[in-house]
Design a protein around this motif. Structure first.
Motif, short mmCIF file in Angstrom:
data_model
loop_
_atom_site.label_atom_id
_atom_site.label_comp_id
_atom_site.label_asym_id
_atom_site.label_seq_id
_atom_site.Cartn_x
_atom_site.Cartn_y
_atom_site.Cartn_z
N GLY A 1 0.78 -1.23 0.00
CA GLY A 1 0.00 0.00 0.00
C GLY A 1 0.80 1.27 0.00
N ALA A 2 2.11 1.19 0.21
CA ALA A 2 2.96 2.39 0.24
C ALA A 2 3.63 2.58 -1.11
CB ALA A 2 4.01 2.26 1.34
N LEU A 3 3.65 3.82 -1.60
CA LEU A 3 4.26 4.12 -2.89
C LEU A 3 5.77 3.99 -2.79
CD1 LEU A 3 4.01 5.16 -5.82
CD2 LEU A 3 4.19 7.49 -4.89
N LEU A 4 6.35 3.14 -3.64
CA LEU A 4 7.80 2.97 -3.69
C LEU A 4 8.41 3.79 -4.81
CD1 LEU A 4 10.27 1.48 -2.49
CD2 LEU A 4 9.87 -0.32 -4.19
N ARG A 5 7.82 3.77 -5.99
CA ARG A 5 8.26 4.56 -7.13
C ARG A 5 7.04 5.12 -7.86
NH1 ARG A 5 12.53 3.86 -5.13
NH2 ARG A 5 14.55 3.37 -6.10
N GLU A 6 7.04 6.42 -8.06
CA GLU A 6 5.96 7.04 -8.85
C GLU A 6 6.14 6.74 -10.33
OE1 GLU A 6 2.67 9.01 -10.03
OE2 GLU A 6 3.26 8.70 -7.93
N GLU A 7 7.41 6.71 -10.78
CA GLU A 7 7.72 6.42 -12.18
C GLU A 7 8.91 5.46 -12.23
OE1 GLU A 7 8.44 10.32 -13.76
OE2 GLU A 7 6.37 10.50 -14.48
N TYR A 8 8.71 4.33 -12.87
CA TYR A 8 9.78 3.34 -13.01
C TYR A 8 9.57 2.60 -14.32
CZ TYR A 8 12.64 -0.79 -12.38
OH TYR A 8 13.56 -1.77 -12.58
N PRO A 9 10.65 2.28 -15.06
CA PRO A 9 12.03 2.73 -14.84
C PRO A 9 12.23 4.14 -15.38
CG PRO A 9 11.90 1.30 -16.76
CD PRO A 9 10.51 1.34 -16.19
N THR A 10 13.38 4.73 -15.07
CA THR A 10 13.74 6.05 -15.57
C THR A 10 15.17 6.00 -16.08
OG1 THR A 10 14.52 6.79 -13.40
CG2 THR A 10 12.20 7.20 -13.93
N GLN A 11 15.62 7.14 -16.60
CA GLN A 11 16.97 7.19 -17.15
C GLN A 11 18.02 6.87 -16.10
OE1 GLN A 11 19.09 11.03 -18.18
NE2 GLN A 11 18.54 10.39 -20.24
N LYS A 12 17.85 7.35 -14.87
CA LYS A 12 18.86 7.13 -13.85
C LYS A 12 18.57 5.92 -12.96
CE LYS A 12 16.95 10.18 -10.27
NZ LYS A 12 17.23 11.34 -9.40
#
Length: 486
Positions: free
Chosen positions: A293-304
């Motif tokens: 229930g807890a947000l770990l990544r808002e956007e994945y994957p990313t450039q870094k």
């Protein structure tokens, strides 16, 4: 700053540049016209031009030369000499909190690297093992339990607030130690020469590496299937996982539950397709990841951050993972995976290790090989500049497991010595000495004005022009045309 963060500008940056460029071009033109019409003296025109050039320089310097606080730099450099370990080890990063080259700049051995001299095979091997990378950068962010152990990642540099029982803490950063870390030199057999290096789901790629090096057939890595799918169709097409949203205007949802087992599990998420170090990939920013229930990544994957994403450890309580998919995908590695920690650690601990030491450009040590163990795997990136001696005899390092090295071993104790000389070093040194030796005699002859040849000068200039045009076309014009047309 869009350019320095992405190595390319976007539409908003172009509008901002035009808002500056058009008035600036108008002012330059106005000053020139007034000067040619006799309304401005040469001195006034020169002053106006100087003011305009300085203004333009200040504007573009702020766009293309990013001024940064040195806080992060000082925090990393303050970690220098705090580990106190003379063995051959590596330091990894839990997240990309600073420029990756700073770890090495602080005197810590690391796989982090940003340079155009890095070999393609090195970049691709690390990406296949689940580490982050893009453009000319390779990073230790990502990986899993198996990858970290096989590459000698003994220490982790992370934010102090995220560290539990750190070995060292200073300022905002801390260092954790992995007491079960392996040496970068592992004793094995010749099966590493026939390893299938093709890209596959990255956790299983690491499992096959472990099986090859350990000689064990245990399979500690598992893929978990979603127990619920919403607004989403998940299917397999050969080696690709395809995820298509039913309603493309809404996000899709995948729900996973990892149940406790008799041994603890390290849980990871992956979304990956290409081992190439492209600036961007179509699957970047595809998903938001929630754990219990807890947000770990808002956007994945990313450039870094495009390596394996560590979700946590499943021990006594079920772990629930939610993946919100923001775009349709067709990728070669996708889903939630877990590694049985005890099984993997047993397999890893059964691999004999070499005792290695690093000093400058040399690696020395010893390796005791049993019967049938005729190879020393080195998690050192392969390069033609390496030379090696085993028991005093010169030998050529082999390229194995993609972009790594191996040396032949004899049964019993082996003395290892590796040294590195950049390819072309000796040729470059000879040319430099030859040039230095010819410089002063030629300068003396030309100063006498007797041996100057107008024909040779014209010939040299005639050769320079087409070479200059070819470099400009290939390096600057062609990439822009490809960007526009492809």
């Amino acid at each position: 700053t869009t350019y320095v963060r992405s190595l390319w500008s976007d539409g908003e940056a172009l509008k901002a540049f035009l808002l500056f460029f058009l008035p600036a071009a108008g002012l330059f033109s106005l000053v020139l016209c007034l000067y040619r019409a006799g309304r401005l003296s040469r001195r006034v025109m020169a002053v106006c031009m100087s003011v305009l050039v300085l203004t333009e320089s200040f504007f573009y310097a702020n766009c293309f030369i990013v001024s940064r606080s040195d806080y992060t730099h000082r925090a990393v450099m303050a970690m220098e000499d705090l580990i106190g370990d003379d063995s051959f080890y590596r330091v990894k990063n839990q997240a990309k909190n600073y420029d990756v080259n700073l770890t090495g700049a602080a005197g810590m051995n690391t796989l982090n690297h940003y340079t155009s001299l890095t070999r393609t095979t090195t970049m691709q091997s690390l990406r296949k093992m689940g580490y982050s990378g893009y453009w000319m950068e390779i990073s230790s962010v990502g990986g899993d339990l198996i990858a970290d152990r096989l590459t000698g990642q003994k220490y982790t540099l992370l934010l102090a607030e995220e560290a539990k029982d750190p070995l060292v803490q200073k300022g905002p950063l801390a260092i954790l130690e992995d007491p079960l870390a392996l040496s970068p030199g592992l004793i094995c057999d010749s099966r590493i020469e026939s390893f299938d290096d093709r890209l596959r789901e990255r956790p299983f790629y690491n499992q096959q590496l472990l099986q090859t090096l350990s000689g064990s057939d245990f399979s500690p890595t598992h893929r978990h299937l979603p127990e619920a799918e919403q607004n989403l169709t998940l299917s397999q097409n050969g080696s690709y996982t395809q995820l298509i949203r039913t309603d493309s205007s809404k996000t899709g949802l995948l729900e996973y539950t990892i149940l406790p087992q008799t041994e603890r599990r390290k849980v990871y998420f992956d979304c990956f397709d290409s081992a190439e170090n492209h600036l961007s990939e179509p699957y970047y920013k595809a998903a938001a990841i929630y754990v219990n229930g807890a947000l770990l990544r808002e956007e994945y994957p990313t450039q870094k951050d495009n390596g394996l994403l560590y979700l946590g450890e499943c021990t006594d309580e079920p772990m629930r993972v939610s993946v919100l998919l923001k775009k349709d995908l067709s990728v070669r590695s996708f889903g939630v995976f877990s590694v049985e920690a005890e099984t993997a650690e047993t397999m890893l601990s059964g691999i004999p290790q070499a005792d290695l030491t690093v000093r400058g450009r040399t690696v020395t040590g010893s390796a005791v090989a049993a019967e049938g163990q005729d190879r020393l795997f080195l998690s050192i990136p392969y390069d033609e500049g390496w030379s090696a001696r085993v028991n005093g005899e010169k030998t050529k390092p082999q390229q194995v497991l993609g972009g790594w090295m191996a040396l032949p071993l004899q049964e019993g104790e082996n003395e290892i010595a590796l040294s590195y000389t950049p390819p072309g070093f000796w040729a470059g040194l000879c040319l430099t000495l030859a040039g230095a030796g010819l410089l002063f005699p030629l300068w003396h002859l030309f100063s006498l004005r007797r041996y100057r040849s107008a024909l040779l000068e014209k010939l040299a200039f005639g050769l320079f022009l087409p070479l200059f045009a070819a470099v400009v076309s290939l390096v600057y014009l062609m990439p822009v045309l490809l960007w526009i047309l492809v």
